[in-house]
Design an enzyme around this catalytic site. Structure first.
Site, PDB file in Angstrom:
ATOM      1  CB  SER A  22      -0.935   0.007   1.224  1.00 16.72           C
ATOM      2  OG  SER A  22      -0.193  -0.170   2.412  1.00 16.72           O
ATOM      3  CB  THR A 156     -41.881  24.188 -10.829  1.00 19.84           C
ATOM      4  OG1 THR A 156     -42.975  24.584 -11.649  1.00 19.84           O
ATOM      5  CG2 THR A 156     -41.802  25.125  -9.623  1.00 19.84           C
ATOM      6  CG  HIS A 157     -42.823  20.726 -13.531  1.00 22.26           C
ATOM      7  ND1 HIS A 157     -43.063  19.434 -13.119  1.00 22.26           N
ATOM      8  CD2 HIS A 157     -43.591  21.523 -12.736  1.00 22.26           C
ATOM      9  CE1 HIS A 157     -43.951  19.439 -12.130  1.00 22.26           C
ATOM     10  NE2 HIS A 157     -44.282  20.699 -11.880  1.00 22.26           N
ATOM     11  CB  SER A 278     -15.061  22.779 -31.122  1.00 22.75           C
ATOM     12  OG  SER A 278     -15.043  21.914 -32.241  1.00 22.75           O
ATOM     13  CE  LYS A 284     -19.595  23.027 -29.886  1.00 17.54           C
ATOM     14  NZ  LYS A 284     -20.814  22.549 -29.294  1.00 17.54           N
ATOM     15  CG  ASN A 286     -17.714  23.225 -26.358  1.00 21.44           C
ATOM     16  OD1 ASN A 286     -18.771  23.645 -26.814  1.00 21.44           O
ATOM     17  ND2 ASN A 286     -16.851  22.511 -27.063  1.00 21.44           N
ATOM     18  CD  GLU A 291     -20.218  19.903 -21.228  1.00 25.91           C
ATOM     19  OE1 GLU A 291     -21.173  20.119 -21.971  1.00 25.91           O
ATOM     20  OE2 GLU A 291     -19.068  19.687 -21.643  1.00 25.91           O
ATOM     21  CE1 TYR A 318      -6.649  -3.280   8.564  1.00 28.09           C
ATOM     22  CE2 TYR A 318      -5.643  -5.441   8.331  1.00 28.09           C
ATOM     23  CZ  TYR A 318      -5.851  -4.162   7.856  1.00 28.09           C
ATOM     24  OH  TYR A 318      -5.264  -3.765   6.695  1.00 28.09           O
ATOM     25  CD  GLN A 323      -3.312  -2.390   1.675  1.00 31.53           C
ATOM     26  OE1 GLN A 323      -2.643  -2.606   2.681  1.00 31.53           O
ATOM     27  NE2 GLN A 323      -3.006  -2.885   0.499  1.00 31.53           N
ATOM     28  CE  LYS A 326      -5.014   2.910   4.780  1.00 30.04           C
ATOM     29  NZ  LYS A 326      -5.996   1.796   4.826  1.00 30.04           N
TER      30      LYS A 326
HETATM   31  N1  ARG Z   1      -1.790  -1.134   4.746  1.00 29.85           N
HETATM   32  C1  ARG Z   1      -2.662  -1.599   5.753  1.00 29.85           C
HETATM   33  C2  ARG Z   1      -4.022  -0.960   5.591  1.00 29.85           C
HETATM   34  O1  ARG Z   1      -4.080  -0.025   4.912  1.00 29.85           O
HETATM   35  C3  ARG Z   1      -2.114  -1.277   7.092  1.00 29.85           C
HETATM   36  C4  ARG Z   1      -2.565  -2.187   8.188  1.00 29.85           C
HETATM   37  C5  ARG Z   1      -1.894  -3.484   8.009  1.00 29.85           C
HETATM   38  N2  ARG Z   1      -2.232  -4.390   9.054  1.00 29.85           N
HETATM   39  C6  ARG Z   1      -2.052  -5.679   8.890  1.00 29.85           C
HETATM   40  N3  ARG Z   1      -2.376  -6.443   9.866  1.00 29.85           N
HETATM   41  N4  ARG Z   1      -1.581  -6.169   7.783  1.00 29.85           N
HETATM   42  O2  ARG Z   1      -5.007  -1.403   6.094  1.00 29.85           O
END
Ligand code: ARG
Length: 459
Positions: A22, A156-157, A278, A284, A286, A291, A318, A323, A326
């Site tokens: 990660s 409205t509408h 364009s 044009k 745009n 958008e 956990y 992971q 993120k």
């Molecule tokens: N990279 C992991 C995460 O984002 C960190 C936690 C890792 N913990 C583990 N027991 N492998 O969740």
């Protein structure tokens, strides 16, 4: 370098490492990771779990890593072999300060560490987004103050309905983005408890002072269940929900701007600096930015649905599935921040065509309700008044004129109750002015509301 390996007899398969790592994305919160570690060792030393000297060495090392990452003197590269930012920081620390670095992880697991880092990151980002929303609100307020008598059709509408002002229309978005700010604030309030010290899932046997760590990191206090602490991603789901709503508000606003910016409407003109051309059609200009902002709501909603789905079957505590939170959260946060900045710039540079808006309100018979009210005030039952004005509108449509331009004889031919004060009564100014209840577009009502908004922004 790995933080584990003692019980393994084989090297990790390279594809497994690539799939599992990660570091490529969690390096985004190296500052938060280092901040958390400094608080952790400060607490460990105060509890006598770590020597003063180790604490000093570790903190010095961590600060040097932070400085070098900030300046670029130290780079995080994929070939470093580290699995995540936690390993990277710990490994680099040990390279720099030796033995002491190996004591950093005492009484801690990456599970409570990552839970902490993500909360610290979220908290920082909430603050930043709050600032961006505030900038947008300031800009909207400026447009409102300058357009208290810019009459336009309210719809409205998507059919012209009743006259409002541009200030009133902008005020609706002011409300939406204010709620967005308060939603972010609520999330922060609820999440602001420190998970550090929860260990892998069951706390630790070291005499940690979790309240002290929490205090050092500006949390209200420690979380109260170590299993939940490492398994909770509710605050991210709430955040993605709030971001989805912000994205939805921006998208609706952009949709209106795109419509207003068409050749048919011409209510606004997006500035050249916020428009694109364009490659084939020379004429044009745009509204690509509007958008794109409208379009980006899709990926923000996607992040919410993805994380909800990832979380739904997870047993306590956990699991590595988490992971996945993120990249989803980072992308949604960065997307919304970018949209807020671009949108605010687009609004502040946009031209509002007051004359076109007012003409459109007139030609759209937005004062028809007021014409009926005129009759009601002179004793005509509302249902009859509705029918009479309907006939007048039809007569105007046939001739391509507004109610304001229909000669008095024609009014009187349909109802003798009309007098020449009708023109005053149905003028855009009167129609709007008479709407004085709280929240209505009348100037006096709007001024009260704007004063409240000002105060709110000054807080
Ligand atoms: N990279 C992991 C995460 O984002 C960190 C936690 C890792 N913990 C583990 N027991 N492998 O969740």
């Amino acid at each position: 370098m790995k933080l584990w390996g003692g019980r393994f007899t084989k090297e990790t398969n390279q594809l497994v490492h690539n799939f599992n790592e990660s570091l490529s994305f969690d390096q985004k919160f190296y500052r938060q990771d280092i901040r958390g570690s400094i608080a952790h060792v400060t607490m460990l030393a105060r509890q006598g779990i770590l020597s003063e000297q180790d604490k000093v060495d570790i903190i010095r090392g961590l600060e040097s890593i932070r400085e070098d990452l900030d300046s670029g003197a130290l780079a995080i590269t994929p070939d470093s072999g580290y699995e995540d930012i936690h390993s990277f920081v710990e490994g680099t620390l040990t390279e720099r300060v030796g033995e002491a670095g190996k004591r950093l992880h005492t009484g801690r697991s990456r599970n409570d560490q990552v839970a902490l880092d993500m909360k610290l990151y979220t908290r920082d980002e909430i603050q930043e987004m709050d600032g961006l929303l505030r900038n947008l609100l300031k800009e909207l307020l400026a447009v409102m103050e300058a357009n208290l008598d810019t009459f336009m059709p309210g719809f409205t509408h998507l059919q012209k309905a009743q006259p409002i002002t541009l200030a009133h229309h902008m005020g609706a978005y002011f409300e939406m983005f204010s709620r967005d700010r308060s939603r972010l604030h609520d999330i922060r309030e609820r999440m602001n408890y420190c998970p550090l010290g929860s260990g892998a899932l069951a706390g630790t046997t070291y005499p940690l002072d979790r309240a002290y760590t929490a205090e050092l990191l500006d949390f209200y206090g420690p979380t109260l269940n170590s299993m939940d602490s490492v398994a909770d991603r509710d605050y991210l789901l709430e955040l993605l929900g709030a971001l989805s709503i912000i994205a939805m508000h921006l998208s609706r606003f952009c949709e209106e701007i795109i419509i207003w910016n068409t050749n048919e409407y011409r209510f606004v003109e997006i500035d050249d600096s916020y428009s694109t051309g364009s490659s084939i059609m020379p004429q044009k200009k745009n509204p690509d930015i509007a958008e794109l902002i409208r379009g980006k709501s899709g990926r923000v909603y996607g992040a919410l649905v993805s994380l909800l789905t990832t979380m739904k079957g997870l047993p306590l505590a956990y699991n590595k599935d988490m992971q996945e939170d993120k990249e989803l959260a980072f992308d949604a946060i960065d997307t919304v921040k970018g949209c807020l900045v671009l949108f605010t710039g687009m609004i502040s540079s946009m031209t509002f065509r007051k004359d076109v808006m007012e003409a459109s309100a007139k030609r759209g018979f937005t004062n028809a309700t007021d014409a009926a009210d005129y009759l009601v005030n002179r004793g005509v039952p509302f249902r009859d008044a509705h029918g009479i004005v309907g006939q007048l509108v039809l007569a105007c449509i046939e001739r391509g004129i507004a109610l304001d331009d229909l000669p008095l004889e024609e009014y009187q031919a349909i109802s003798p109750v009309f007098d020449d004060d009708v023109y005053e009564a149905i003028s855009m100014k009167t129609c709007v002015e008479k709407r004085t209840t709280v929240g209505a577009p009348g100037e006096a009502a709007m001024r009260d509301v704007i004063a409240q908004y000002r105060k709110q922004l000054e807080q």
